[in-house]
Design an enzyme around this catalytic site. Structure first.
Site, PDB file in Angstrom:
ATOM      1  N   ASP A 292      44.626  37.558  46.705  1.00  0.00           N
ATOM      2  CA  ASP A 292      43.035  38.015  46.503  1.00  0.00           C
ATOM      3  C   ASP A 292      43.024  39.395  47.462  1.00  0.00           C
ATOM      4  OD1 ASP A 292      40.586  37.196  45.618  1.00  0.00           O
ATOM      5  OD2 ASP A 292      40.031  37.287  47.858  1.00  0.00           O
TER       6      ASP A 292
ATOM      7  N   GLU B 181      45.917  40.886  43.345  1.00  0.00           N
ATOM      8  CA  GLU B 181      44.549  41.331  42.643  1.00  0.00           C
ATOM      9  C   GLU B 181      44.434  42.687  43.507  1.00  0.00           C
ATOM     10  OE1 GLU B 181      40.013  40.060  42.545  1.00  0.00           O
ATOM     11  OE2 GLU B 181      41.129  39.931  44.277  1.00  0.00           O
TER      12      GLU B 181
END
Length: 544
Positions: A212, A277
């Site tokens: 993330d 990401e």
């Protein structure tokens, strides 16, 4: 080391290069105990469905101990399961069953920030300015005569200032919600902690990590001002980066972190992997996250953001394939996820949006590389736009008025009344309500129905796994001559060719010379030696 079993063909270290990965938003996938919240046992019970769908791996959103201010992306303990979702024993049982069914497990790792309830942050607040405890985060003195102004002009991705002041006068940085303080990744304890977290989950059999905010862990020295307004209501990271590299994103030093992680993953058998990401201002900078000494993949969000036009899709596909060639890594294709409006709705909603979504799925699954599906897209679920404000839980909603909750409504499995089998028999609880229209979109309502979206996905995934022209070692994309508004490309293996044709022209088109149809997103009509492809439809055809 925890013994959890290994998936079949675990020695295939390249499995991730062509895998179809199914994103499970844990809270909304399946509820095993009737409390209205999805959990690990719910996933375990539904694993045969995912095996039969034809996916290769599951990506689980955070299930760690958390106050759930941001749906679990505010982690209080990286080595335990939140009671909302079960226990570590439940996780071990789930991953053992997944591996037995040939499914791999990718978990979300959230390294940019912790929860404000994390033991490190509570210790930092108690210890005071200048303490070793505060050095793990990004605390700073404010500006102004009395330090009453934030240390710089950075703004939160969720809207508003990226700084919060505490009682002793210092400010701490949070690029997202105030409950998510950013870590100081120049601190050796932070780096050591997350290297240990990686090993903890790898030891439990995890096959990969989705990282993330992979571009955000390093902030520019001195925390300089951006110098321009970074956020207006509703803007997202990609729009910010369009204005130039920001001092809190995509700093060169971030690559040192991944160069330290890669040997850890490589030390485990079975092709353990990580996907970033990451947002960067150019495809070239994004490609730097990928390589034999860093991460294995990075999401290509340009495909998700492509407009419904042949020119837009072709430009995105060509760019992604060219960059993949440069770095020697596969492309990653994605149409929806837990942060974006579902693509049925983005493409126009209603019957038009569903037609286009079905066609886009065939386009994506015919491309070389790895495809990521978001739970419910195989059912053709649209965004739920009319959720009551009081039920919305996205922290961005309170700051910007925009909410991601509409793509997080629990899945419909069966039955005539909400929550459509989300929980055990007789359960009527669901943390977000499903609309009445979802009765016809449930798994049970679509199973065995030849023209349903679910059966379209099942058929396409069966062909993708079995067809030599879609295999990892098959040729890449060869564009074919086609009329305006039509995309057509072939992939070949030996004498066998599979052609994908997508009609974005606004009128039916005749497709001829590509062989026999294998699967289509809408009904094909025979015409002479060819077939008439309807508007907003796609088809795969085979020539041997």
């Amino acid at each position: 080391m925890i013994s959890t079993g290994t998936p079949p063909h675990a020695t295939d270290d390249d499995w991730w290069r062509s895998a179809v990965v199914y994103q499970v938003y844990v809270r909304s996938f399946a509820d095993s105990d009737g409390d209205g919240i999805g959990d690990l046992q719910g996933i375990r019970q539904r694993l045969p469905y995912l095996r039969d769908l034809g996916v290769d791996a599951l990506w689980l959103t955070p299930f760690y101990t958390s106050p759930m201010i941001d749906g679990g992306y505010d982690v209080a303990d990286y080595r335990d399961v939140d009671p909302m979702f079960g226990t570590l024993a439940d996780f071990d049982a789930m991953i053992t069953d997944a591996h037995a069914l040939g499914l791999r497990i990718i978990i979300d790792l959230v390294p940019n920030h912790t929860s404000s309830a994390h033991r490190w942050f509570t210790a930092a607040l108690a210890a005071g300015p200048g303490s070793p405890e505060r050095a793990r985060y990004l605390f700073a003195e404010g500006q102004g005569a009395h330090g009453e102004q934030p240390p710089n002009d950075w703004e939160s991705i969720f809207g508003g200032p990226a700084w919060t002041r505490i009682a002793d006068g210092q400010w701490y940085l949070h690029l997202f919600d105030p409950s998510q303080p950013d870590l100081n990744w120049r601190h050796p304890e932070v780096r050591a902690e997350f290297e240990d977290v990686l090993r903890f989950w790898l030891d439990r059999g995890v096959d990969g990590f989705r990282v993330d905010v992979a571009h955000g862990m390093i902030k520019a020295d001195g925390l300089p001002d951006v110098g321009f307004s970074t956020i207006t209501t509703g803007q997202r990271q990609v729009e910010l980066l369009g204005k130039g590299r920001l001092p809190y994103f995509d700093q060169d030093e971030v690559h040192e972190i991944y160069r330290a992680w890669r040997p850890i993953m490589d030390s485990y058998p079975g092709g353990r992997m990580a996907v970033a990401e990451a947002w960067a201002e150019t495809p070239q900078r994004l490609a730097r996250y990928i390589g034999p000494d860093e991460l294995h993949q990075a999401f290509s969000f340009d495909f998700l953001d492509a407009t419904w036009s042949a020119d837009s899709f072709r430009k995105v596909i060509d760019t992604a394939l060219a960059e993949a060639t440069v770095v020697g890594a596969p492309t990653t294709w994605v149409l929806s996820n837990h942060d974006k409006q579902r693509h049925v709705t983005r493409y126009g909603d209603g019957p038009e949006g569903l037609r286009r979504a079905r066609a886009a799925s065939l386009l994506m699954l015919a491309l070389p590389g790895c495809a990521y599906l978001y739970q419910g897209e195989e059912l053709g679920l649209p965004e739920v736009l009319d959720l009551p404000d009081e039920l919305r839980q996205d922290p961005a909603f309170l700051r910007t008025g925009e909410s991601r909750d509409g793509c997080r409504v629990p899945l419909p499995w069966s039955g005539e009344l909400a929550p459509y089998g989300f929980g055990p028999a007789g359960s009527e609880l669901s943390w977000l309500p499903a609309p009445a229209t979802w009765q016809a979109l449930s798994v049970s309502a679509q199973t065995g129905v030849p023209d349903s979206t679910l059966e379209l996905y099942r058929a396409a995934l069966r062909i993708r796994h079995a067809h030599p022209a879609l295999a990892l070692d098959a040729d890449g994309v060869t564009w074919l001559e086609s009329g305006p508004g039509v995309l057509a490309f072939s992939r070949t293996a030996g004498e066998t060719a599979l052609t994908c044709v997508v009609n974005l022209s606004g009128a039916p088109v005749l497709i001829d010379g590509y062989g026999q149809p294998l699967v289509a997103s809408d009904t094909l009509t025979g015409q002479g030696s060819g077939h008439l492809l309807p508007v907003d439809a796609a088809a795969w055809l085979e020539r041997r």
